[in-house]
Design a protein around this motif. Structure first.
Motif, PDB file in Angstrom:
ATOM      1  N   ARG A   1      -1.169   3.059 -40.409  1.00  0.00           N
ATOM      2  CA  ARG A   1      -0.148   4.055 -40.762  1.00  0.00           C
ATOM      3  C   ARG A   1       0.810   3.526 -41.816  1.00  0.00           C
ATOM      4  O   ARG A   1       1.315   4.294 -42.637  1.00  0.00           O
ATOM      5  CB  ARG A   1       0.594   4.522 -39.504  1.00  0.00           C
TER       6      ARG A   1
ATOM      7  N   GLU B   1       2.049   9.890 -35.548  1.00  0.00           N
ATOM      8  CA  GLU B   1       1.136   9.578 -36.654  1.00  0.00           C
ATOM      9  C   GLU B   1       1.871   9.500 -37.988  1.00  0.00           C
ATOM     10  O   GLU B   1       1.439   8.782 -38.891  1.00  0.00           O
ATOM     11  CB  GLU B   1       0.003  10.605 -36.741  1.00  0.00           C
TER      12      GLU B   1
ATOM     13  N   ARG C   1      -7.043  12.017 -37.630  1.00  0.00           N
ATOM     14  CA  ARG C   1      -6.422  11.108 -36.660  1.00  0.00           C
ATOM     15  C   ARG C   1      -5.675  11.880 -35.575  1.00  0.00           C
ATOM     16  O   ARG C   1      -5.761  11.566 -34.390  1.00  0.00           O
ATOM     17  CB  ARG C   1      -5.464  10.128 -37.356  1.00  0.00           C
ATOM     18  N   VAL C   2      -4.945  12.920 -35.993  1.00  0.00           N
ATOM     19  CA  VAL C   2      -4.204  13.739 -35.025  1.00  0.00           C
ATOM     20  C   VAL C   2      -5.173  14.420 -34.064  1.00  0.00           C
ATOM     21  O   VAL C   2      -4.991  14.384 -32.848  1.00  0.00           O
ATOM     22  CB  VAL C   2      -3.310  14.780 -35.741  1.00  0.00           C
TER      23      VAL C   2
ATOM     24  N   ARG D   1      -6.715  11.971 -31.591  1.00  0.00           N
ATOM     25  CA  ARG D   1      -5.765  11.585 -30.536  1.00  0.00           C
ATOM     26  C   ARG D   1      -5.540  12.740 -29.564  1.00  0.00           C
ATOM     27  O   ARG D   1      -5.445  12.524 -28.357  1.00  0.00           O
ATOM     28  CB  ARG D   1      -4.440  11.135 -31.143  1.00  0.00           C
TER      29      ARG D   1
END
Length: 186
Positions: free
Chosen positions: A103, A95, A71-72, A75
């Motif tokens: 989340r 996050e 996810r990081v 993004r």
């Protein structure tokens, strides 16, 4: 002809299902039978993927860490400068905070698995490794002690956010104050 099963995909499905159960009903609800039923597979299929519940829970911990990193990175790839550590720091902090349904689910599951990791040595090692990775990234912007302190502040906000003891705006105010105190100028 026997059915060919993608074991990696099945393990991921089982882990995702376990995260959903743990994050909504707690770790005690994550029995092999419940996970199997909700994943749409047999209990035997779960047991073929994971010899013990402990092995399953350790896999789920690693799965959560991998999903967080993905996810990081996703993004970061959408930012104007994916290599900007200041942007990366903000993305990681964002996050970590349970500010939306996904989340909140992963944060609740992680909190339950953290408690489990305190008494299960192999799971504890997975958590220590995850912490070290976070500290290492934060240490790109701060000295190690400051990185550890900042991580402690952000992770300490997860519980109060999960139970509604603080608002997202209050959490953001605390994060901004912690970053300012740490000397962050990004």
């Amino acid at each position: 002809m026997p059915k060919i099963v993608d074991q990696q995909a099945r393990r991921a499905l089982i882990a995702d299902t376990a995260v959903r159960i743990i994050g909504t009903r707690g770790i005690e609800a994550a029995s092999v039978r419940t996970i199997a039923a909700e994943a749409g597979v047999s209990a035997g299929a779960v047991q073929r993927c994971f010899a013990t519940k402990e092995e399953l829970l350790r896999f789920v911990l690693g799965h959560l860490n991998t999903a967080f990193t993905a996810r990081v990175l996703a993004r970061m790839a959408r930012t104007s400068d994916p290599a900007d550590d200041a942007v990366g720091l903000r993305v990681i902090i964002d996050e970590m905070l349970p500010l939306d349904d996904e989340r909140r689910l992963t944060s609740a599951a992680t909190a339950a698995l953290l408690a489990y990791s305190a008494t299960e040595p192999h799971a504890g090692q997975i958590m220590r490794s995850a912490y070290e990775g976070a500290y290492a990234f934060l240490a790109r912007a701060f000295d190690r002690d400051t990185a550890i302190g900042l991580y402690a502040v952000v992770s300490g906000l997860q519980g109060p956010l999960l139970v509604g003891a603080i608002t997202p705006d209050q959490a953001q105010t605390v994060v901004t104050a912690a970053l300012t105190a740490a000397g962050f100028r990004g």
